[in-house]
Motif scaffolding. Structure first.
Motif, PDB file in Angstrom:
ATOM      1  N   GLY A  68     -25.779 -93.109  13.991  1.00  0.00           N
ATOM      2  CA  GLY A  68     -26.609 -94.387  14.170  1.00  0.00           C
ATOM      3  C   GLY A  68     -27.418 -94.351  15.353  1.00  0.00           C
ATOM      4  O   GLY A  68     -28.801 -94.714  15.526  1.00  0.00           O
ATOM      5  N   VAL A  69     -26.763 -94.442  16.363  1.00  0.00           N
ATOM      6  CA  VAL A  69     -27.286 -94.240  17.728  1.00  0.00           C
ATOM      7  C   VAL A  69     -28.399 -93.167  17.912  1.00  0.00           C
ATOM      8  O   VAL A  69     -29.539 -93.425  18.571  1.00  0.00           O
ATOM      9  N   LEU A  70     -28.189 -91.950  17.293  1.00  0.00           N
ATOM     10  CA  LEU A  70     -28.994 -91.043  17.737  1.00  0.00           C
ATOM     11  C   LEU A  70     -30.276 -90.960  16.711  1.00  0.00           C
ATOM     12  O   LEU A  70     -31.192 -90.695  17.005  1.00  0.00           O
ATOM     13  N   ASP A  71     -29.996 -91.550  15.431  1.00  0.00           N
ATOM     14  CA  ASP A  71     -31.042 -91.589  14.474  1.00  0.00           C
ATOM     15  C   ASP A  71     -31.985 -92.677  15.079  1.00  0.00           C
ATOM     16  O   ASP A  71     -33.327 -92.565  14.956  1.00  0.00           O
ATOM     17  N   THR A  72     -31.474 -93.803  15.723  1.00  0.00           N
ATOM     18  CA  THR A  72     -32.349 -94.883  16.262  1.00  0.00           C
ATOM     19  C   THR A  72     -33.136 -94.324  17.411  1.00  0.00           C
ATOM     20  O   THR A  72     -34.497 -94.453  17.364  1.00  0.00           O
ATOM     21  N   GLY A  73     -32.587 -93.575  18.254  1.00  0.00           N
ATOM     22  CA  GLY A  73     -33.201 -93.008  19.152  1.00  0.00           C
ATOM     23  C   GLY A  73     -34.359 -91.994  18.784  1.00  0.00           C
ATOM     24  O   GLY A  73     -35.659 -92.064  19.641  1.00  0.00           O
ATOM     25  N   VAL A  74     -34.291 -91.132  18.061  1.00  0.00           N
ATOM     26  CA  VAL A  74     -35.305 -90.308  17.327  1.00  0.00           C
ATOM     27  C   VAL A  74     -36.399 -91.361  16.811  1.00  0.00           C
ATOM     28  O   VAL A  74     -37.420 -90.775  17.493  1.00  0.00           O
ATOM     29  N   ARG A  75     -36.171 -92.142  16.329  1.00  0.00           N
ATOM     30  CA  ARG A  75     -37.122 -93.015  15.702  1.00  0.00           C
ATOM     31  C   ARG A  75     -38.006 -93.531  16.665  1.00  0.00           C
ATOM     32  O   ARG A  75     -39.214 -93.807  16.728  1.00  0.00           O
ATOM     33  N   MET A  76     -37.439 -94.398  17.697  1.00  0.00           N
ATOM     34  CA  MET A  76     -37.985 -95.162  18.874  1.00  0.00           C
ATOM     35  C   MET A  76     -38.891 -94.109  19.619  1.00  0.00           C
ATOM     36  O   MET A  76     -39.882 -94.282  20.145  1.00  0.00           O
ATOM     37  N   GLY A  77     -38.145 -92.772  19.916  1.00  0.00           N
ATOM     38  CA  GLY A  77     -38.834 -91.926  20.799  1.00  0.00           C
ATOM     39  C   GLY A  77     -40.203 -91.435  20.241  1.00  0.00           C
ATOM     40  O   GLY A  77     -41.210 -91.255  20.828  1.00  0.00           O
ATOM     41  N   LEU A  78     -39.978 -91.247  18.946  1.00  0.00           N
ATOM     42  CA  LEU A  78     -41.343 -90.511  18.210  1.00  0.00           C
ATOM     43  C   LEU A  78     -42.410 -91.668  18.204  1.00  0.00           C
ATOM     44  O   LEU A  78     -43.586 -91.409  18.613  1.00  0.00           O
ATOM     45  N   LEU A  79     -42.066 -92.764  18.060  1.00  0.00           N
ATOM     46  CA  LEU A  79     -42.980 -94.016  17.919  1.00  0.00           C
ATOM     47  C   LEU A  79     -43.542 -94.270  19.158  1.00  0.00           C
ATOM     48  O   LEU A  79     -44.834 -94.840  19.258  1.00  0.00           O
ATOM     49  N   THR A  80     -43.076 -93.810  20.185  1.00  0.00           N
ATOM     50  CA  THR A  80     -43.596 -94.101  21.675  1.00  0.00           C
ATOM     51  C   THR A  80     -44.813 -93.106  21.871  1.00  0.00           C
ATOM     52  O   THR A  80     -45.868 -93.281  22.336  1.00  0.00           O
ATOM     53  N   PHE A  81     -44.706 -91.808  21.090  1.00  0.00           N
ATOM     54  CA  PHE A  81     -45.544 -90.691  21.511  1.00  0.00           C
ATOM     55  C   PHE A  81     -46.685 -90.671  20.368  1.00  0.00           C
ATOM     56  O   PHE A  81     -47.612 -90.107  20.714  1.00  0.00           O
ATOM     57  N   LEU A  82     -46.427 -91.204  19.186  1.00  0.00           N
ATOM     58  CA  LEU A  82     -47.349 -91.029  18.032  1.00  0.00           C
ATOM     59  C   LEU A  82     -48.535 -91.457  18.175  1.00  0.00           C
ATOM     60  O   LEU A  82     -49.656 -90.838  17.851  1.00  0.00           O
ATOM     61  N   PRO A  83     -48.794 -92.643  18.743  1.00  0.00           N
ATOM     62  CA  PRO A  83     -50.329 -93.078  18.865  1.00  0.00           C
ATOM     63  C   PRO A  83     -51.063 -92.168  19.577  1.00  0.00           C
ATOM     64  O   PRO A  83     -52.115 -91.891  19.469  1.00  0.00           O
ATOM     65  N   PHE A  84     -50.368 -91.598  20.811  1.00  0.00           N
ATOM     66  CA  PHE A  84     -51.318 -90.813  21.731  1.00  0.00           C
ATOM     67  C   PHE A  84     -51.367 -89.512  21.079  1.00  0.00           C
ATOM     68  O   PHE A  84     -52.372 -88.746  21.385  1.00  0.00           O
ATOM     69  N   LEU A  85     -50.386 -88.847  20.263  1.00  0.00           N
ATOM     70  CA  LEU A  85     -50.638 -87.591  19.514  1.00  0.00           C
ATOM     71  C   LEU A  85     -51.652 -87.774  18.608  1.00  0.00           C
ATOM     72  O   LEU A  85     -52.588 -86.817  18.373  1.00  0.00           O
ATOM     73  N   LEU A  86     -51.885 -88.964  17.846  1.00  0.00           N
ATOM     74  CA  LEU A  86     -53.110 -89.459  16.895  1.00  0.00           C
ATOM     75  C   LEU A  86     -54.489 -89.193  17.863  1.00  0.00           C
ATOM     76  O   LEU A  86     -55.381 -88.618  17.098  1.00  0.00           O
ATOM     77  N   GLN A  87     -54.335 -89.954  18.871  1.00  0.00           N
ATOM     78  CA  GLN A  87     -55.489 -89.920  19.455  1.00  0.00           C
ATOM     79  C   GLN A  87     -56.089 -88.565  20.023  1.00  0.00           C
ATOM     80  O   GLN A  87     -57.316 -88.324  20.139  1.00  0.00           O
ATOM     81  N   GLU A  88     -55.107 -87.738  20.425  1.00  0.00           N
ATOM     82  CA  GLU A  88     -55.374 -86.288  20.802  1.00  0.00           C
ATOM     83  C   GLU A  88     -56.045 -85.699  19.579  1.00  0.00           C
ATOM     84  O   GLU A  88     -56.880 -84.536  19.923  1.00  0.00           O
ATOM     85  N   LYS A  89     -55.650 -85.800  18.367  1.00  0.00           N
ATOM     86  CA  LYS A  89     -56.242 -85.252  17.152  1.00  0.00           C
ATOM     87  C   LYS A  89     -57.793 -85.853  16.949  1.00  0.00           C
ATOM     88  O   LYS A  89     -58.121 -85.477  15.674  1.00  0.00           O
ATOM     89  N   GLY A  90     -57.993 -86.674  17.521  1.00  0.00           N
ATOM     90  CA  GLY A  90     -59.331 -87.330  17.320  1.00  0.00           C
ATOM     91  C   GLY A  90     -59.560 -88.579  16.538  1.00  0.00           C
ATOM     92  O   GLY A  90     -60.583 -89.189  16.293  1.00  0.00           O
TER      93      GLY A  90
END
Length: 421
Positions: free
Chosen positions: A230-252
């Motif tokens: 549970g701890v690792l799964d939550t960390g993955v989710r919150m970690g990805l959401l931290t970077f996702l907006p920037f990754l989408l912006q990089e793709k235009g």
């Protein structure tokens, strides 16, 4: 043993469905309402931060501290709340906590100072600490051995609250000052507190319902494994959401498109929470978590390589994989915990996942500064894959419980919760 009983490890649902208690749906409805309210209160802060910045002249650091104060009070007090609910009527503790959460926001509407605002948020967070351990235990006991699916529904109601209450507040803010909007939302919380106190069925093992499975001698180790997943799964989710907006912006993607993308992830996540709780009850914990965690890793890697259009089509699937595991894990807590200590177990589990959600974005952010957003995002996929060996290690514990259930050895070994007797 019949062919139906010989399920693969991790498929913990019994061959025949336990009978549902008449009060079970009432318990689920009220627990889900409390979950929606408290989770909505938690995310309501994001709507209010710009207003508080203008009202009190706060910097970004102080605004982040306000959000952290609420989360810290909620996380730290969950274990004491679970401990208290084992000794007095859990409905009373949950009703008082709901009233405190509402009262904190009412106080925030009255205060004219930063100190008062901090105190109000700490009070509201302290009240919300009662919800997860007590409401989860109530659903677990009401449905007994068939609780995994209803716990998934309960988990899903939190996402409804996160969407509804901030959205309604945004609408209210166009009609009235923010203080009046908070007083109105606090009144709603007071009504929910009364509903919990007056209408919620007793929180305890109920006659005629097969109780949750009794943990074997491996139960303590099984809970530790479940906690780690549970701890690792939550960390993955919150970690990805931290970077996702920037990754989408990089793709235009434009800023509005980024908002749409995040909405697609959250909608998929809500659907995943609802579906995976029931799926875990049908096909078992092991195959469900293997699919969701493996799918999470695959979707994260796809985010890094796909162009914008197919990526947006994938985002709801990504959300479902990211959030679906949590319902399966929450639904497995009762399987690895003595029935009379369910509140304490849920409190510990939620404390770990909430703490991971608070710390992991910082850790992944530091990693992103060091190696870049793409490699840090790839690291979240790697962490998702590290949960798979833990899931395989957990399977024998669940298989022991299923075997004992098939032999009928766990019937009659449960005593009711002291508070709900």
């Amino acid at each position: 043993m019949t062919k139906e009983d010989t399920r693969r490890p991790g498929a913990t649902a019994p061959a025949s469905r336990p009978r549902e208690h008449p009060d079970a749906r009432c318990t689920l409805a009220i627990a889900g309402t409390a979950h929606a309210l408290h989770d909505g209160y938690t995310d309501l802060i994001y709507v209010l931060l710009p207003l508080w910045q203008a009202e009190f002249g706060l910097g970004y650091g102080m605004l982040a501290a306000l959000r952290g104060l609420y989360a810290a009070a909620m996380a730290v007090l969950q274990l004491p709340s679970g401990w208290l609910a084992e000794r007095v009527d859990g409905r009373v503790v949950l009703a008082i906590g709901t009233a405190l959460a509402a009262g904190g926001y009412a106080l925030a509407g009255f205060t004219g100072s930063l100190v008062g605002l901090c105190g109000a948020l700490a009070l509201s967070g302290a009240g919300s600490s009662t919800q997860h351990p007590i409401a989860s235990a109530a659903v677990s006991r009401a449905y007994g051995a068939s609780a995994r699916g209803p716990l998934g529904t309960y988990n899903f109601t939190g996402d409804l609250g996160k969407a509804a209450i901030p959205g309604i507040t945004s609408l209210l803010l166009t009609l009235m000052p923010w203080r009046g909007a908070l007083w109105l939302l606090a009144a709603v919380g007071a009504v929910v507190a009364l509903i919990v106190l007056l209408l919620m069925p007793p929180i305890g093992m109920v006659e005629g319902v097969k109780p949750p499975r009794t943990p074997s001698s491996r139960g303590h180790g099984g809970f530790s494994l479940l906690f780690a997943i549970g701890v690792l799964d939550t960390g993955v989710r919150m970690g990805l959401l931290t970077f996702l907006p920037f990754l989408l912006q990089e793709k235009g993607a434009s800023l509005p498109a980024v908002g749409v993308g995040l909405a697609l992830v959250f909608l998929g996540g809500a659907a995943g929470k609802f579906a995976c709780g029931w799926l875990g009850d049908r096909i078992g914990v092991l195959p469900t978590v293997l699919v969701t965690e493996g799918g999470t890793a695959a979707c994260i890697l796809a985010v890094l390589v796909l162009p914008t259009v197919p990526l947006f089509a994938l985002l709801p699937v990504l959300g479902g994989m990211l959030n679906g595991t949590s319902s399966v894990l929450y639904g497995t807590v009762p399987d690895l915990t003595p029935p009379d200590r369910a509140e304490r177990a849920f409190a510990l589990f939620y404390t770990g996942t909430i703490g991971s959600g608070a710390i992991s974005p910082v850790l992944y952010g530091v990693l992103g500064d060091w190696v870049g957003a793409h490699w840090a995002t790839a690291a979240t996929a790697l962490v998702a894959l590290t949960t798979l060996p833990l899931v395989f290690a957990l399977a024998p514990c669940l298989a022991d419980i299923q075997a004992r259930e098939c032999n009928g050895s766990d019937i009659g070994q449960h005593r009711p919760n002291k508070a709900g007797a």
